[in-house]
Design a protein around this motif. Structure first.
Motif, short mmCIF file in Angstrom:
data_model
loop_
_atom_site.label_atom_id
_atom_site.label_comp_id
_atom_site.label_asym_id
_atom_site.label_seq_id
_atom_site.Cartn_x
_atom_site.Cartn_y
_atom_site.Cartn_z
N GLN A 1 44.53 52.78 29.64
CA GLN A 1 44.37 51.34 29.51
C GLN A 1 43.81 50.72 30.79
O GLN A 1 42.84 49.96 30.77
CB GLN A 1 45.75 50.74 29.20
N GLN B 1 44.55 62.21 25.76
CA GLN B 1 44.99 63.60 25.83
C GLN B 1 44.85 64.15 27.24
O GLN B 1 45.76 64.79 27.76
CB GLN B 1 44.19 64.45 24.84
N GLY C 1 38.69 57.25 23.13
CA GLY C 1 40.02 56.88 23.62
C GLY C 1 41.05 57.98 23.44
O GLY C 1 41.82 58.28 24.34
N GLY C 2 41.03 58.62 22.28
CA GLY C 2 42.01 59.66 21.99
C GLY C 2 41.89 60.81 22.97
O GLY C 2 42.89 61.29 23.52
N GLN D 1 53.44 60.50 27.21
CA GLN D 1 52.40 59.83 26.44
C GLN D 1 52.25 58.35 26.78
O GLN D 1 51.14 57.84 26.90
CB GLN D 1 52.66 59.98 24.94
N VAL E 1 49.59 64.80 21.87
CA VAL E 1 49.08 63.44 21.66
C VAL E 1 48.32 63.40 20.33
O VAL E 1 47.36 64.12 20.16
CB VAL E 1 48.13 63.02 22.80
N PRO E 2 48.77 62.57 19.40
CA PRO E 2 48.04 62.50 18.13
C PRO E 2 46.62 61.99 18.35
O PRO E 2 46.40 61.10 19.17
CB PRO E 2 48.85 61.49 17.30
N PRO E 3 45.65 62.56 17.64
CA PRO E 3 44.25 62.21 17.89
C PRO E 3 43.93 60.74 17.59
O PRO E 3 42.96 60.21 18.12
CB PRO E 3 43.47 63.13 16.95
N VAL F 1 45.48 58.27 18.59
CA VAL F 1 46.14 57.42 19.57
C VAL F 1 45.24 56.29 20.06
O VAL F 1 45.71 55.25 20.50
CB VAL F 1 46.65 58.26 20.76
N ALA F 2 43.94 56.50 19.94
CA ALA F 2 42.99 55.48 20.41
C ALA F 2 43.28 54.13 19.77
O ALA F 2 43.04 53.08 20.36
CB ALA F 2 41.56 55.91 20.11
N SER G 1 45.99 52.76 19.33
CA SER G 1 47.06 52.00 19.96
C SER G 1 46.62 51.46 21.31
O SER G 1 47.35 50.74 21.97
CB SER G 1 48.31 52.86 20.14
N LEU G 2 45.43 51.82 21.74
CA LEU G 2 44.93 51.25 22.99
C LEU G 2 44.71 49.77 22.75
O LEU G 2 44.16 49.37 21.73
CB LEU G 2 43.63 51.92 23.42
N THR G 3 45.12 48.99 23.70
CA THR G 3 45.17 47.56 23.42
C THR G 3 43.90 46.82 23.77
O THR G 3 43.82 45.63 23.61
CB THR G 3 46.34 46.93 24.16
N VAL H 1 35.70 53.09 22.79
CA VAL H 1 37.15 53.27 22.83
C VAL H 1 37.63 54.05 21.62
O VAL H 1 38.44 54.98 21.75
CB VAL H 1 37.88 51.91 22.92
#
Lengths: 166, 223
Positions: A36, A19, A14-15, A28, B22-24, B26-27, B29-31, A10
């Motif tokens: 998710q 994207q 994940g990033g 976003q 999308v800021p790189p 961002v991962a 914030s994945l829950t 992740v």
């Protein structure tokens, strides 16, 4: 998957997944939700999944295309001409190229979901026909047809923008 | 032909540029996250530290796994008698204090089905479900017991208020209850368990789900 743990996956991927999802949704928060949902599916099958990235990407696409069948918040799809008009409102010719890109992005967002998915996989993820067919569970011939239909639509819009500038 | 290639190149550039929206990071914030070691006060911040700690925990857990398969539950988990690891056919044993400080236990609901919903105020997909569950519970008369995990009391209570949640939630700040519910796997929320009248888990749902449809089916299967 052996040798990789879910959490590492992740944080590493994940990033990039968000994207890609953002290119599908144009939003976003919606992109994060898609990823998710997809990660939950991957997580549930973690032991059986050999290629977590392609598995999760496919789950993102499924979630995106499924969600689109139900009524939900529409992405504001403005007309290409309107987008260009806005972009050029303050008449900066230096910014034209960027404006064109911004406008082209608006057109991409206005594509029907499946065409947009194919465009993103082809031109952002650089997948070939075979990989796109697998990801979307459609035939090669359908991939090719969808790509050319989407490209035609985009080019038509692009052309009308060029004419609109005169 | 050149024209088309230029156009495709333009399209490529357009997509790349759009993706940078999308800021790189961002991962972070994945829950999806491990429940165990992340300090509750910062479930969504300092993800690198939490991630590393969590990764180590998983590696350790993975190393132990083969030895544990087919034997007794992970000895490092469920030490608290109120949250012992669950085995099939055995009534779920879960108790604690609600966010409001009242003692509560699944045993209080004995004799009827119960939905146990594990959530956290930091969990995005939980938002939708939490409120819908509350409405569903009132409409059907089937009780719901929440578990607010890896959270702070303040945030958890604010979440309850904001989403108008009317079922009680056990406060699980260190994720111990969540751990006891996810035998030997990292805990991910939302996690929903449907218990039958004997308190035995008859269905578990990982992740977001359609409340009405999923639960009515689960209850129908039970009978």
């Amino acid at each position: 998957v052996f040798g990789i743990d879910f959490e590492e996956f992740v944080s590493a991927r994940g990033g990039a997944l968000v994207q890609t999802a953002y290119l599908l949704t144009g939003d976003q928060a919606a992109a994060e939700d898609l990823v998710q949902i997809a990660l939950m599916r991957t997580y549930a099958k973690w032991e059986q999944v050999d290629h977590p990235l392609s598995y999760t990407r496919r789950a993102v696409l499924n979630a995106f295309l499924d969600g689109r069948r139900r009524p939900r918040r529409e992405i504001p799809s403005r007309s290409y001409a309107a987008a260009v008009a806005d972009e050029h409102a303050d008449g900066q010719s230096v910014a034209t190229r960027i404006a064109t890109r911004e406008a082209l992005w608006q057109v991409v967002l206005a594509l029907p979901p499946r065409e947009r998915a194919v465009v993103v996989l082809r031109y952002y993820e650089d997948l070939d026909d075979h990989e796109i067919a697998t990801a979307l569970r459609i035939r090669h011939s359908t991939v090719r047809a969808t790509v050319s239909r989407a490209l035609a639509r985009l080019r038509r819009a692009h052309l009308s923008e060029l004419q609109g500038e005169r | 032909m050149n024209d088309i290639d230029a156009f495709e190149a333009n399209l490529r550039g357009t997509l790349r540029r759009a993706a940078t929206h999308v800021p790189p990071d961002v991962a972070t914030s994945l829950t999806t996250r491990l429940s165990t070691p992340a300090p509750p006060r910062r479930p969504r911040t300092r993800p690198l530290v939490a991630g590393v700690v969590a990764a180590v925990a998983v590696v350790v857990a993975a190393a132990l796994l083969p030895a544990l398969l087919g034997s007794e539950p992970d000895p490092t988990r469920g030490q608290d008698p109120s949250t012992r690891s669950q085995t099939a056919g055995v009534a779920l044993d879960l108790s604690g204090q609600t966010l409001q400080g009242d003692a509560v236990s699944v045993a209080d609901y004995g004799g009827r089905p119960l939905v146990v919903f594990v959530w956290g105020s930091w969990c995005k997909p939980c938002r939708n479900i939490a409120g819908r569950l509350s409405d569903w519970s009132e409409a059907t008369g089937i009780p719901v017991l929440g578990v607010d995990t890896s959270d702070t009391r303040t945030k958890g209570s604010a979440f309850e208020e904001y989403h108008r949640i009317r079922y009680p939630s056990v406060f699980d700040p260190d994720g111990r209850i969540l751990n006891s519910l996810v035998d030997r796997r990292p805990g991910v929320v939302p996690l929903t368990l449907v218990l039958d009248a004997e308190g035995v888990v008859s269905e578990r749902v990982l992740g977001a789900f359609e409340v009405e449809r999923t639960l009515s089916r689960a209850l129908a299967n039970m009978r």
